[in-house]
Write a protein that holds these residues in place. Structure first.
Motif, short mmCIF file in Angstrom:
data_model
loop_
_atom_site.label_atom_id
_atom_site.label_comp_id
_atom_site.label_asym_id
_atom_site.label_seq_id
_atom_site.Cartn_x
_atom_site.Cartn_y
_atom_site.Cartn_z
N GLU A 73 18.68 -8.93 -18.98
CA GLU A 73 19.09 -7.53 -19.15
C GLU A 73 20.42 -7.27 -18.46
OE1 GLU A 73 17.47 -3.00 -18.20
OE2 GLU A 73 16.21 -4.75 -17.80
N ARG A 74 20.57 -7.79 -17.25
CA ARG A 74 21.79 -7.55 -16.48
C ARG A 74 23.02 -8.15 -17.15
NH1 ARG A 74 26.08 -7.87 -14.78
NH2 ARG A 74 26.86 -7.87 -12.63
N PHE A 75 22.87 -9.36 -17.72
CA PHE A 75 24.04 -10.05 -18.27
C PHE A 75 24.08 -10.05 -19.79
CE2 PHE A 75 23.72 -11.72 -13.96
CZ PHE A 75 25.03 -11.56 -13.53
N ASN A 76 23.22 -9.25 -20.40
CA ASN A 76 23.32 -8.96 -21.83
C ASN A 76 23.27 -10.20 -22.71
OD1 ASN A 76 23.61 -7.30 -24.11
ND2 ASN A 76 25.85 -7.50 -24.08
N PHE A 77 22.20 -10.96 -22.57
CA PHE A 77 21.95 -12.05 -23.50
C PHE A 77 20.46 -12.09 -23.81
CE2 PHE A 77 21.49 -13.96 -19.29
CZ PHE A 77 20.31 -14.69 -19.41
N ASP A 123 30.84 -16.57 -26.82
CA ASP A 123 31.21 -17.41 -27.96
C ASP A 123 32.10 -16.70 -28.98
OD1 ASP A 123 29.53 -15.68 -29.30
OD2 ASP A 123 27.98 -17.18 -29.73
N GLY A 124 32.64 -15.54 -28.59
CA GLY A 124 33.47 -14.75 -29.49
C GLY A 124 32.71 -13.60 -30.12
N LYS A 125 31.37 -13.68 -30.08
CA LYS A 125 30.54 -12.63 -30.65
C LYS A 125 29.56 -12.06 -29.63
CE LYS A 125 30.69 -14.45 -35.37
NZ LYS A 125 29.87 -14.95 -36.52
N LYS A 126 29.00 -12.93 -28.79
CA LYS A 126 27.98 -12.48 -27.84
C LYS A 126 27.97 -13.39 -26.63
CE LYS A 126 24.30 -15.12 -30.09
NZ LYS A 126 22.97 -15.06 -30.73
N ASN A 127 27.30 -12.92 -25.57
CA ASN A 127 27.10 -13.74 -24.38
C ASN A 127 26.00 -14.76 -24.63
OD1 ASN A 127 29.02 -12.23 -23.08
ND2 ASN A 127 27.60 -11.19 -21.71
N ARG A 128 26.22 -15.98 -24.15
CA ARG A 128 25.22 -17.04 -24.28
C ARG A 128 24.96 -17.63 -22.90
NH1 ARG A 128 27.83 -21.24 -27.99
NH2 ARG A 128 25.97 -22.41 -27.33
N ALA A 129 23.69 -17.86 -22.61
CA ALA A 129 23.29 -18.42 -21.31
C ALA A 129 22.87 -19.87 -21.48
CB ALA A 129 22.15 -17.61 -20.72
#
Length: 225
Positions: free
Chosen positions: A16-20, A45-51
């Motif tokens: 939730e904190r880092f939006n992934f 990745d250009g579209k969203k955060n990935r963990a």
């Protein structure tokens, strides 16, 4: 430098904190993360955060021996844009390395005293990181480093360097690889001392083999700036 840190939040709070999107495979709370171990990081990745997980100790693609990663756990912020080991990653492969505290060792004569340093509400934050992929005959090796800077007034009493903690409102700027380099470099500075605290912890933390919440027990009163 930064040679040990913690990530002890629940996985739902982290996502939730880092939006992934969760889950994070294999996630466990960690109280003593050390170099050469896997650390949880965020890229965009250009579209969203990935963990995902990266091995702590950066190995440049041109390295002849991946053991160089043991020497590259940190990158000095003052020279990160010019150093051959880091300059390409600084331009093209920036990441957030997730934490909620870190350790440094304060010298008292010949004695080193372990200190825990965090934000005042012990909230999650991100170190400024760089990552690289080193191609091997087997699986590629994904590695990272943590950028350091001069200490703020609180950390200065413990150590002469501190990791770069990115303010929440500037995390996406750090991840945005289209951002002007001058704006990215502005992020590399000490975190405000008035938002942090430190206290002495047990010497058990000296060994990376030790784990658990016992490592965060206070050995002395908490110090605020």
């Amino acid at each position: 430098m930064c040679g040990r840190f913690t990530l002890t939040a629940e996985v739902e709070a982290i996502s939730e904190r880092f939006n992934f999107d969760p889950p994070i495979r294999g996630y466990e709370k960690r109280y003593n993360i050390a170099p050469s171990q896997q650390v949880l990081a965020i890229i965009h990745d250009g579209k969203k955060n990935r963990a995902g997980y990266l091995k702590w100790g950066l190995v440049p693609p041109w390295a002849s021996d991946p053991a160089i990663g043991h020497k590259l756990i940190n990158a000095r912020g003052e020279t990160v844009a010019e150093k051959p080991s880091f300059k390409q990653a600084f331009k093209k492969r920036r990441c957030l390395i997730l934490a909620n505290g870190f350790y440094e060792w304060k010298r008292d004569g010949k004695i080193k005293i372990p200190m825990y340093i965090s934000l005042k509400d012990n909230r999650l934050f991100a170190f400024a990181g760089l990552w690289e992929t080193y191609k091997t005959e087997g699986n590629p090796l994904h590695t990272c480093t943590i950028i350091t800077t001069s200490p703020n007034e609180l950390v200065r009493d413990v150590h002469d360097r501190m990791p770069v903690i990115i303010p929440r409102e500037k995390e996406q700027t750090w991840l945005d690889l289209t951002m002007e380099e001058s704006r990215v470099q502005e992020i590399i500075k000490p975190y405000p001392a008035e938002e942090m605290f430190t206290y002495q912890v047990p010497s058990l933390v000296n060994s990376p083999k030790n784990e658990g919440s016992i490592l965060l027990e206070r050995d002395e009163p908490t110090t605020f700036f």
